[in-house]
Design an enzyme around this catalytic site. Structure first.
Site, PDB file in Angstrom:
ATOM      1  N   SER A   1     110.570 -24.378  -0.125  1.00 31.06           N
ATOM      2  CA  SER A   1     109.333 -24.823  -0.789  1.00 31.06           C
ATOM      3  C   SER A   1     109.637 -25.115  -2.245  1.00 31.06           C
ATOM      4  O   SER A   1     110.516 -24.495  -2.858  1.00 31.06           O
ATOM      5  CB  SER A   1     108.289 -23.713  -0.700  1.00 31.06           C
ATOM      6  OG  SER A   1     107.206 -24.015  -1.535  1.00 31.06           O
TER       7      SER A   1
ATOM      8  N   TYR B   1     105.977 -14.611  -1.675  1.00 27.74           N
ATOM      9  CA  TYR B   1     106.206 -15.764  -0.796  1.00 27.74           C
ATOM     10  C   TYR B   1     107.370 -16.600  -1.333  1.00 27.74           C
ATOM     11  O   TYR B   1     108.329 -16.906  -0.616  1.00 27.74           O
ATOM     12  CB  TYR B   1     104.933 -16.625  -0.694  1.00 27.74           C
ATOM     13  CG  TYR B   1     105.201 -17.996  -0.106  1.00 27.74           C
ATOM     14  CD1 TYR B   1     105.601 -18.135   1.218  1.00 27.74           C
ATOM     15  CD2 TYR B   1     105.073 -19.151  -0.887  1.00 27.74           C
ATOM     16  CE1 TYR B   1     105.868 -19.390   1.755  1.00 27.74           C
ATOM     17  CE2 TYR B   1     105.334 -20.404  -0.352  1.00 27.74           C
ATOM     18  CZ  TYR B   1     105.728 -20.524   0.967  1.00 27.74           C
ATOM     19  OH  TYR B   1     106.003 -21.761   1.488  1.00 27.74           O
TER      20      TYR B   1
ATOM     21  N   LYS C   1     111.377 -17.310   0.077  1.00 28.50           N
ATOM     22  CA  LYS C   1     112.039 -18.609   0.264  1.00 28.50           C
ATOM     23  C   LYS C   1     113.343 -18.668  -0.538  1.00 28.50           C
ATOM     24  O   LYS C   1     114.377 -19.132  -0.054  1.00 28.50           O
ATOM     25  CB  LYS C   1     111.118 -19.758  -0.171  1.00 28.50           C
ATOM     26  CG  LYS C   1     109.889 -19.928   0.697  1.00 28.50           C
ATOM     27  CD  LYS C   1     110.253 -20.432   2.081  1.00 28.50           C
ATOM     28  CE  LYS C   1     109.052 -20.703   2.946  1.00 28.50           C
ATOM     29  NZ  LYS C   1     109.394 -21.025   4.321  1.00 28.50           N
TER      30      LYS C   1
HETATM   31  N1  LIG Z   1     102.157 -26.576   3.979  1.00 31.61           N
HETATM   32  C1  LIG Z   1     102.695 -26.528   2.774  1.00 31.61           C
HETATM   33  O1  LIG Z   1     102.038 -26.864   1.789  1.00 31.61           O
HETATM   34  C2  LIG Z   1     104.142 -26.100   2.600  1.00 31.61           C
HETATM   35  C3  LIG Z   1     104.794 -26.432   1.408  1.00 31.61           C
HETATM   36  C4  LIG Z   1     106.124 -26.038   1.266  1.00 31.61           C
HETATM   37  C5  LIG Z   1     106.760 -25.323   2.273  1.00 31.61           C
HETATM   38  N2  LIG Z   1     106.083 -25.006   3.395  1.00 31.61           N
HETATM   39  C6  LIG Z   1     106.775 -24.246   4.433  1.00 31.61           C
HETATM   40  O2  LIG Z   1     106.885 -25.072   5.574  1.00 31.61           O
HETATM   41  C7  LIG Z   1     106.788 -24.285   6.769  1.00 31.61           C
HETATM   42  C8  LIG Z   1     105.695 -24.846   7.654  1.00 31.61           C
HETATM   43  O3  LIG Z   1     104.480 -24.892   6.922  1.00 31.61           O
HETATM   44  P1  LIG Z   1     103.110 -25.298   7.621  1.00 31.61           P
HETATM   45  O4  LIG Z   1     102.195 -25.743   6.544  1.00 31.61           O
HETATM   46  O5  LIG Z   1     103.372 -26.161   8.773  1.00 31.61           O
HETATM   47  O6  LIG Z   1     102.634 -23.850   8.087  1.00 31.61           O
HETATM   48  P2  LIG Z   1     101.956 -23.396   9.465  1.00 31.61           P
HETATM   49  O7  LIG Z   1     101.448 -22.021   9.254  1.00 31.61           O
HETATM   50  O8  LIG Z   1     100.992 -24.430   9.933  1.00 31.61           O
HETATM   51  O9  LIG Z   1     103.221 -23.388  10.450  1.00 31.61           O
HETATM   52  C9  LIG Z   1     104.117 -22.299  10.502  1.00 31.61           C
HETATM   53  C10 LIG Z   1     104.284 -21.938  11.960  1.00 31.61           C
HETATM   54  O10 LIG Z   1     105.212 -20.853  12.044  1.00 31.61           O
HETATM   55  C11 LIG Z   1     104.728 -19.935  13.014  1.00 31.61           C
HETATM   56  N3  LIG Z   1     105.326 -18.633  12.699  1.00 31.61           N
HETATM   57  C12 LIG Z   1     105.100 -17.851  11.614  1.00 31.61           C
HETATM   58  N4  LIG Z   1     105.857 -16.743  11.681  1.00 31.61           N
HETATM   59  C13 LIG Z   1     106.585 -16.823  12.823  1.00 31.61           C
HETATM   60  C14 LIG Z   1     107.534 -15.985  13.450  1.00 31.61           C
HETATM   61  N5  LIG Z   1     107.880 -14.802  12.926  1.00 31.61           N
HETATM   62  N6  LIG Z   1     108.091 -16.397  14.617  1.00 31.61           N
HETATM   63  C15 LIG Z   1     107.739 -17.570  15.190  1.00 31.61           C
HETATM   64  N7  LIG Z   1     106.826 -18.410  14.638  1.00 31.61           N
HETATM   65  C16 LIG Z   1     106.259 -18.031  13.479  1.00 31.61           C
HETATM   66  C17 LIG Z   1     103.211 -19.985  12.917  1.00 31.61           C
HETATM   67  O11 LIG Z   1     102.548 -19.575  14.087  1.00 31.61           O
HETATM   68  C18 LIG Z   1     102.980 -21.477  12.626  1.00 31.61           C
HETATM   69  O12 LIG Z   1     102.787 -22.204  13.815  1.00 31.61           O
HETATM   70  C19 LIG Z   1     106.529 -22.836   6.315  1.00 31.61           C
HETATM   71  O13 LIG Z   1     107.753 -22.142   6.343  1.00 31.61           O
HETATM   72  C20 LIG Z   1     106.033 -22.995   4.895  1.00 31.61           C
HETATM   73  O14 LIG Z   1     106.363 -21.892   4.101  1.00 31.61           O
HETATM   74  C21 LIG Z   1     104.781 -25.385   3.594  1.00 31.61           C
END
Ligand SMILES: NC(=O)c1ccc[n+]([C@@H]2O[C@H](COP(=O)([O-])OP(=O)(O)OC[C@H]3O[C@@H](n4cnc5c(N)ncnc54)[C@H](O)[C@@H]3O)[C@@H](O)[C@H]2O)c1
Length: 200
Positions: free
Chosen positions: A126, A150, A154
């Site tokens: 991130s 958080y 990362k």
């Molecule tokens: N959305 C954003 O703004 C953003 C920005 C930067 C980074 N990210 C990173 O990108 C990734 C995806 O983000 P997103 O927005 O799609 O989030 P999201 O919550 O929609 O998707 C994450 C998925 O991971 C699954 N998950 C969580 N812990 C788990 C575990 N222990 N085992 C198996 N599955 C697990 C959840 O059920 C979910 O489906 C995350 O790692 C997040 O930190 C997101």
């Protein structure tokens, strides 16, 4: 044979869009997700959009035996690792949960990948790893420092990946540091959970 990709967290917001893009690019996909922040409905919708069932395994990245079974059943070219918890405020209230899920879970995944000699990984990091930036715009070499658990989870995984890459050059490890993505699939069938419920 098409290259097969394991998408952890593939039922989530970014993961579902990535699955469609991977399919369009000719990859086979296996989704692994514990559904802690997503639902089977998202998988159903991805399957409908790509016109074929997607292979989905409900499981947790901290569960080594479950992951081992997945790697025994599939020969993966690589892993795109989205699975993680992502709420900054919650991470301040529950730091152990965030380190356990995001850091320990990633270590478990990497250990299984190493065992099965699958050494291509894209890690969903991130832009939060840049903390409060000293100058703008931020570029890739800007100093990293985090202001909450958080972000720290990362950044810790990024350090682990850097150490792993030094220890064994056969790993191909890429952290993606994006800011907050927004938007929905043009079909209107895939978006963030809140938006999906509004569309329904
Ligand atoms: N959305 C954003 O703004 C953003 C920005 C930067 C980074 N990210 C990173 O990108 C990734 C995806 O983000 P997103 O927005 O799609 O989030 P999201 O919550 O929609 O998707 C994450 C998925 O991971 C699954 N998950 C969580 N812990 C788990 C575990 N222990 N085992 C198996 N599955 C697990 C959840 O059920 C979910 O489906 C995350 O790692 C997040 O930190 C997101």
């Amino acid at each position: 044979m098409k290259n097969k990709i394991l998408v952890t967290g593939g039922a989530g917001y970014i993961g579902t869009h990535t699955c469609i893009a991977l399919h369009e690019a000719g990859y086979e996909i296996v989704v692994y997700d514990n559904l802690s922040n997503s639902s089977r409905e998202a998988i159903n919708r991805v399957s409908a959009l790509i016109g074929q069932p997607i292979e989905f395994i409900e499981g947790d990245i901290r569960d080594a035996e479950s992951l081992r079974q997945v790697f025994l059943s599939h020969q993966f070219f690589g892993v795109i690792h989205f699975a993680g918890l992502k709420a900054v405020g919650e991470s301040v209230a529950k730091p152990l949960l965030y380190y356990n899920n995001n850091v320990s879970g990633t270590i478990t995944l990497l250990e299984i990948m190493a065992k099965f000699n699958v050494k291509n990984l894209v890690f969903s990091s991130s832009a939060t790893v840049y903390g409060d930036p000293e100058s703008l715009p931020i570029d890739e070499n800007s100093p990293r420092s985090c202001t909450n658990p958080y972000g720290q989870s990362k950044l810790t995984v990024e350090h682990i990946l850097e150490d792993l890459a030094v220890s064994d050059y056969s790993w191909n490890l890429i952290p993606l540091r994006y800011f907050n993505p927004v938007g929905a699939h043009p079909s209107g069938r895939l978006a963030k959970t809140l938006m999906i419920s509004q569309i329904i």
